[in-house]
Design an enzyme around this catalytic site. Structure first.
Site, PDB file in Angstrom:
ATOM      1  N   ASP A  13      68.026 -61.069   1.653  1.00  0.00           N
ATOM      2  CA  ASP A  13      67.468 -61.048   0.289  1.00  0.00           C
ATOM      3  C   ASP A  13      67.233 -62.500  -0.112  1.00  0.00           C
ATOM      4  O   ASP A  13      68.189 -63.274  -0.204  1.00  0.00           O
ATOM      5  CB  ASP A  13      68.496 -60.360  -0.634  1.00  0.00           C
ATOM      6  N   GLY A  35      58.782 -55.829  -6.956  1.00  0.00           N
ATOM      7  CA  GLY A  35      59.020 -56.426  -5.632  1.00  0.00           C
ATOM      8  C   GLY A  35      59.883 -57.675  -5.676  1.00  0.00           C
ATOM      9  O   GLY A  35      60.837 -57.777  -6.445  1.00  0.00           O
ATOM     10  N   ASP A  37      59.067 -60.554  -6.754  1.00  0.00           N
ATOM     11  CA  ASP A  37      58.877 -61.216  -8.064  1.00  0.00           C
ATOM     12  C   ASP A  37      59.942 -60.714  -9.043  1.00  0.00           C
ATOM     13  O   ASP A  37      60.643 -61.483  -9.714  1.00  0.00           O
ATOM     14  CB  ASP A  37      57.466 -60.875  -8.559  1.00  0.00           C
ATOM     15  N   SER A 126      52.115 -61.096  -0.021  1.00  0.00           N
ATOM     16  CA  SER A 126      51.041 -60.085  -0.045  1.00  0.00           C
ATOM     17  C   SER A 126      51.308 -58.862   0.826  1.00  0.00           C
ATOM     18  O   SER A 126      50.451 -57.962   0.870  1.00  0.00           O
ATOM     19  CB  SER A 126      49.680 -60.694   0.357  1.00  0.00           C
ATOM     20  N   VAL A 129      53.178 -54.755  -2.305  1.00  0.00           N
ATOM     21  CA  VAL A 129      52.231 -54.135  -3.255  1.00  0.00           C
ATOM     22  C   VAL A 129      50.792 -54.528  -2.943  1.00  0.00           C
ATOM     23  O   VAL A 129      49.866 -53.732  -3.051  1.00  0.00           O
ATOM     24  CB  VAL A 129      52.603 -54.573  -4.695  1.00  0.00           C
ATOM     25  N   TYR A 130      50.586 -55.773  -2.502  1.00  0.00           N
ATOM     26  CA  TYR A 130      49.206 -56.256  -2.305  1.00  0.00           C
ATOM     27  C   TYR A 130      48.582 -55.771  -1.008  1.00  0.00           C
ATOM     28  O   TYR A 130      47.418 -56.039  -0.740  1.00  0.00           O
ATOM     29  CB  TYR A 130      49.157 -57.775  -2.431  1.00  0.00           C
TER      30      TYR A 130
HETATM   31  N1  APR Z   1      63.863 -60.771  -0.617  1.00  0.00           N
HETATM   32  C1  APR Z   1      62.928 -60.976   0.351  1.00  0.00           C
HETATM   33  N2  APR Z   1      61.799 -60.253   0.451  1.00  0.00           N
HETATM   34  C2  APR Z   1      61.612 -59.270  -0.466  1.00  0.00           C
HETATM   35  C3  APR Z   1      62.540 -58.994  -1.510  1.00  0.00           C
HETATM   36  C4  APR Z   1      63.702 -59.796  -1.558  1.00  0.00           C
HETATM   37  N3  APR Z   1      64.638 -59.624  -2.510  1.00  0.00           N
HETATM   38  N4  APR Z   1      62.056 -57.950  -2.252  1.00  0.00           N
HETATM   39  C5  APR Z   1      60.895 -57.592  -1.681  1.00  0.00           C
HETATM   40  N5  APR Z   1      60.629 -58.358  -0.602  1.00  0.00           N
HETATM   41  C6  APR Z   1      59.497 -58.313   0.327  1.00  0.00           C
HETATM   42  C7  APR Z   1      58.740 -57.021   0.408  1.00  0.00           C
HETATM   43  O1  APR Z   1      59.447 -56.086   1.207  1.00  0.00           O
HETATM   44  C8  APR Z   1      57.474 -57.511   1.095  1.00  0.00           C
HETATM   45  O2  APR Z   1      57.696 -57.644   2.494  1.00  0.00           O
HETATM   46  O3  APR Z   1      58.531 -59.249  -0.117  1.00  0.00           O
HETATM   47  C9  APR Z   1      57.283 -58.921   0.505  1.00  0.00           C
HETATM   48  C10 APR Z   1      56.182 -59.012  -0.547  1.00  0.00           C
HETATM   49  O4  APR Z   1      56.111 -57.793  -1.267  1.00  0.00           O
HETATM   50  P1  APR Z   1      55.879 -57.754  -2.880  1.00  0.00           P
HETATM   51  O5  APR Z   1      57.086 -58.249  -3.553  1.00  0.00           O
HETATM   52  O6  APR Z   1      55.367 -56.401  -3.202  1.00  0.00           O
HETATM   53  O7  APR Z   1      54.733 -58.847  -3.126  1.00  0.00           O
HETATM   54  P2  APR Z   1      53.165 -58.787  -2.860  1.00  0.00           P
HETATM   55  O8  APR Z   1      52.783 -57.782  -1.830  1.00  0.00           O
HETATM   56  O9  APR Z   1      52.773 -60.229  -2.644  1.00  0.00           O
HETATM   57  O10 APR Z   1      52.589 -58.266  -4.257  1.00  0.00           O
HETATM   58  C11 APR Z   1      52.682 -59.137  -5.366  1.00  0.00           C
HETATM   59  O11 APR Z   1      53.713 -57.466  -6.723  1.00  0.00           O
HETATM   60  O12 APR Z   1      55.753 -57.678  -7.717  1.00  0.00           O
HETATM   61  C12 APR Z   1      54.398 -57.781  -7.941  1.00  0.00           C
HETATM   62  O13 APR Z   1      54.198 -59.454  -9.642  1.00  0.00           O
HETATM   63  C13 APR Z   1      53.985 -59.194  -8.273  1.00  0.00           C
HETATM   64  O14 APR Z   1      51.777 -58.549  -8.881  1.00  0.00           O
HETATM   65  C14 APR Z   1      52.547 -59.158  -7.869  1.00  0.00           C
HETATM   66  C15 APR Z   1      52.560 -58.298  -6.619  1.00  0.00           C
END
Ligand code: APR
Length: 182
Positions: A13, A35, A37, A126, A129-130
């Protein structure tokens, strides 16, 4: 000539890492989300959102364009800083997504160089969610860092913080090392 920086993938994490900066896969508003963020803002506490709101560009109503990066303090996190970057949303790969994703890694490194940071941790930008295809994204991440790290000599260690086993396997394959066995 200093030794090459250490790049490694860990199943961890990102909010638990005690590094100079963790990278946040944010959105252009920099006002939080789900996610990683959401996890970073929860762990950092409300001061992080307050600092994001107070960033000069955001105060002027200017968003953080996709591919760019902004640095803040770490607040309650163990990390000293958070570098927020907005990755591209995947639309099939013909809308400049590869170039924008590479720009995220380059612009994070530029801030790391500017601030003399030594240790960095990235989530798989990315890839949640992206919707960016995982292996394409990890290839861009590793390739871009290999290209730009020589220009940021203070950086001595980069952790790819993998939340899922699939991400760990993808980065480990890209880095050519055996995944950290559980
Ligand atoms: N530590 C490490 N990696 C993490 C954690 C964590 N605590 N939580 C999630 N992840 C991973 C996810 O499993 C994924 O592999 O981070 C990677 C990116 O996923 P997202 O968080 O969904 O980010 P992204 O795909 O870039 O989408 C960004 O999502 O949360 C919103 O505000 C954000 O609008 C933006 C979008």
């Amino acid at each position: 000539m200093s030794a090459a920086p250490l790049l490694h993938a860990l199943r961890v994490d990102i909010t638990t890492l005690e590094v100079d900066a963790i990278v946040n896969a944010a959105n252009e508003t920099l006002l939080g989300g789900g996610g990683v963020d959401g996890a970073i803002h929860r762990a950092a506490g409300p001061g992080l959102l307050a600092e994001c709101r107070a960033l000069p560009q955001l105060r002027a109503g200017v968003r953080c364009p996709t591919g760019e990066a902004r640095i803040t303090g770490g607040h309650r996190l163990k990390a000293r800083h958070v570098i927020h970057t907005a990755g591209p949303v995947w639309h099939g790969g013909d809308s400049g997504e590869p170039q924008l994703l590479a720009a995220c890694y380059r612009n994070v490194l530029a801030l790391a160089r500017e601030h003399g940071l030594r240790t960095l941790a990235f989530p798989a930008i990315s890839c949640g969610v992206y919707g960016y295809p995982l292996h394409a994204a990890t290839a861009i991440a590793v390739q871009t860092l290999h290209e730009t790290l020589p220009g940021a000599p203070t950086v001595r260690e980069v952790v790819f913080a993998c939340f899922g086993e699939d991400v760990l396997q993808a980065y480990s394959a890209e880095l050519g090392d055996e995944p950290d066995l559980p």
